[in-house]
Design a protein around this motif. Structure first.
Motif, PDB file in Angstrom:
ATOM      1  N   PHE A  41      -3.963  13.413  -2.822  1.00  0.00           N
ATOM      2  CA  PHE A  41      -5.020  12.396  -2.666  1.00  0.00           C
ATOM      3  C   PHE A  41      -6.148  13.019  -1.850  1.00  0.00           C
ATOM      4  O   PHE A  41      -5.935  13.492  -0.734  1.00  0.00           O
TER       5      PHE A  41
ATOM      6  N   GLY B  44      -4.755   5.512   4.645  1.00  0.00           N
ATOM      7  CA  GLY B  44      -5.653   6.326   3.826  1.00  0.00           C
ATOM      8  C   GLY B  44      -6.834   6.771   4.664  1.00  0.00           C
ATOM      9  O   GLY B  44      -6.793   6.723   5.895  1.00  0.00           O
TER      10      GLY B  44
ATOM     11  N   ASN C  45      -9.484   5.320   5.544  1.00  0.00           N
ATOM     12  CA  ASN C  45     -10.288   4.126   5.858  1.00  0.00           C
ATOM     13  C   ASN C  45     -10.050   3.736   7.309  1.00  0.00           C
ATOM     14  O   ASN C  45      -8.929   3.401   7.694  1.00  0.00           O
TER      15      ASN C  45
ATOM     16  N   GLU D 298       0.949   6.540   7.087  1.00  0.00           N
ATOM     17  CA  GLU D 298       0.302   7.050   5.874  1.00  0.00           C
ATOM     18  C   GLU D 298       1.206   8.097   5.219  1.00  0.00           C
ATOM     19  O   GLU D 298       1.741   8.963   5.884  1.00  0.00           O
TER      20      GLU D 298
ATOM     21  N   SER E 129       0.313  10.291   2.698  1.00  0.00           N
ATOM     22  CA  SER E 129      -0.333  11.518   2.220  1.00  0.00           C
ATOM     23  C   SER E 129      -0.761  12.425   3.370  1.00  0.00           C
ATOM     24  O   SER E 129      -1.451  12.005   4.297  1.00  0.00           O
TER      25      SER E 129
ATOM     26  N   ILE F  18      -0.089   1.578  -5.292  1.00  0.00           N
ATOM     27  CA  ILE F  18       0.802   2.729  -5.068  1.00  0.00           C
ATOM     28  C   ILE F  18       1.911   2.781  -6.116  1.00  0.00           C
ATOM     29  O   ILE F  18       2.810   3.615  -6.020  1.00  0.00           O
TER      30      ILE F  18
END
Ligand SMILES: C[S@@+](CC[C@H](N)C(=O)[O-])C[C@H]1O[C@@H](n2cnc3c(N)ncnc32)[C@H](O)[C@@H]1O
Length: 257
Positions: free
Chosen positions: A22, A69, A71, A89, A91, A166
């Motif tokens: 990502f 993410g 954000n 998170e 990722s 997701i």
């Protein structure tokens, strides 16, 4: 992973996706470099919900943003009210981004903070960058699904565009919502946002899956885990923002006692 947008025949589970690929910068470029009207609407509604709950009281120990993410604004909404904020998170690239923002977040996040300053608790924060650095902890590698098995430990929580974004599975969508709710202590206020009827989304060259859901799916997933006054609304400014979904949904409420 699918090679194109998920169709009815595709089934992409959360574990099938290369989340470490990502790309936070592509995602931000598409979503958060310039504040959209719908984000302003979300921030305003969440600000009012948390202000109404916390204003005049003591700070609570722990807030959590699940599937943070790249954000920062969900964490912003909790900033005046918590001693510490956990960013969970999955990722690695997104965790790297979050860590890199902690000491001094980028200027394009300032308009998001400014919307929050329409209420006293936020306006009273002298230096949001300094407070962000102090309150927000190193991002934690983990999955929303693991929260379902842990002790409820958080006093306030946010989860934006995660449960339906997701997986293509209704069961995983419901599990994600319920696991998030499970993480919250009884009475804890929460806000969670969803894409409506999303068909999946592209970040850079990669297609990510989504579960096509509506307001009733959100209500069903929250079920009896929330206090009866829960507010679930389709956002006014979310019509036809981009291709691939039909709007956005925001749920605000409190974890059932
Ligand atoms: C559509 S993005 C939303 C990001 C951000 N919350 C926002 O508001 O823009 C979905 C996020 O969920 C993360 N994610 C994927 N699977 C997850 C899981 N099992 N647990 C927690 N986060 C996950 C992804 O890495 C990605 O950052």
């Amino acid at each position: 992973m699918t090679s194109g947008p998920p169709t009815a025949a595709d089934r992409t589970l959360n574990a099938d996706v290369r989340w470490d690929d990502f790309d936070p910068h592509q995602y931000i470029g598409h979503n958060y470099l310039v504040m959209q009207a719908v984000d302003e609407e979300i921030i305003t509604l969440v600000r009012d919900h948390f202000s109404d709950h916390f204003e005049g009281g003591d700070r609570v120990p722990r807030g959590i943003d699940v599937g943070a993410g790249p954000n920062l604004y969900p964490a912003f909404t909790m900033l005046p009210w918590c001693e510490s904020i956990t960013l969970l998170e999955r990722s690695a690239q997104n965790r790297g981004y979050l860590l890199g923002q902690r000491d001094w977040y980028d200027a394009h996040w300032d308009p998001f903070w400014k919307v929050l300053c329409g209420r006293k608790g936020y306006a009273d924060v002298d230096n949001p960058r300094e407070r962000f650095k102090r309150v927000v902890q190193d991002p934690i590698a983990g999955s929303v699904f693991e929260l379902g098995a842990a002790e409820p430990g958080w006093d306030v929580g946010t989860m934006f565009f995660v449960a339906e974004s997701i997986t293509t599975s209704l069961e995983e969508f419901q599990n994600a919502v319920r696991s998030f709710m499970h993480a919250l202590k009884p009475g804890a206020p929460f806000a969670t946002a969803f894409m409506e009827h999303s068909q999946g989304y592209r970040v850079g060259d990669i297609e990510f899956p989504a579960r096509d859901i509506d307001k009733e799916d959100v209500r069903t997933a929250l079920g009896d885990l929330v206090e009866p006054g829960v507010d679930i609304q389709r956002l006014n400014t979310s019509d036809l923002v981009r291709d691939g979904y039909t709007g956005m949904i925001l749920a605000r409420g409190r974890r059932k006692e």
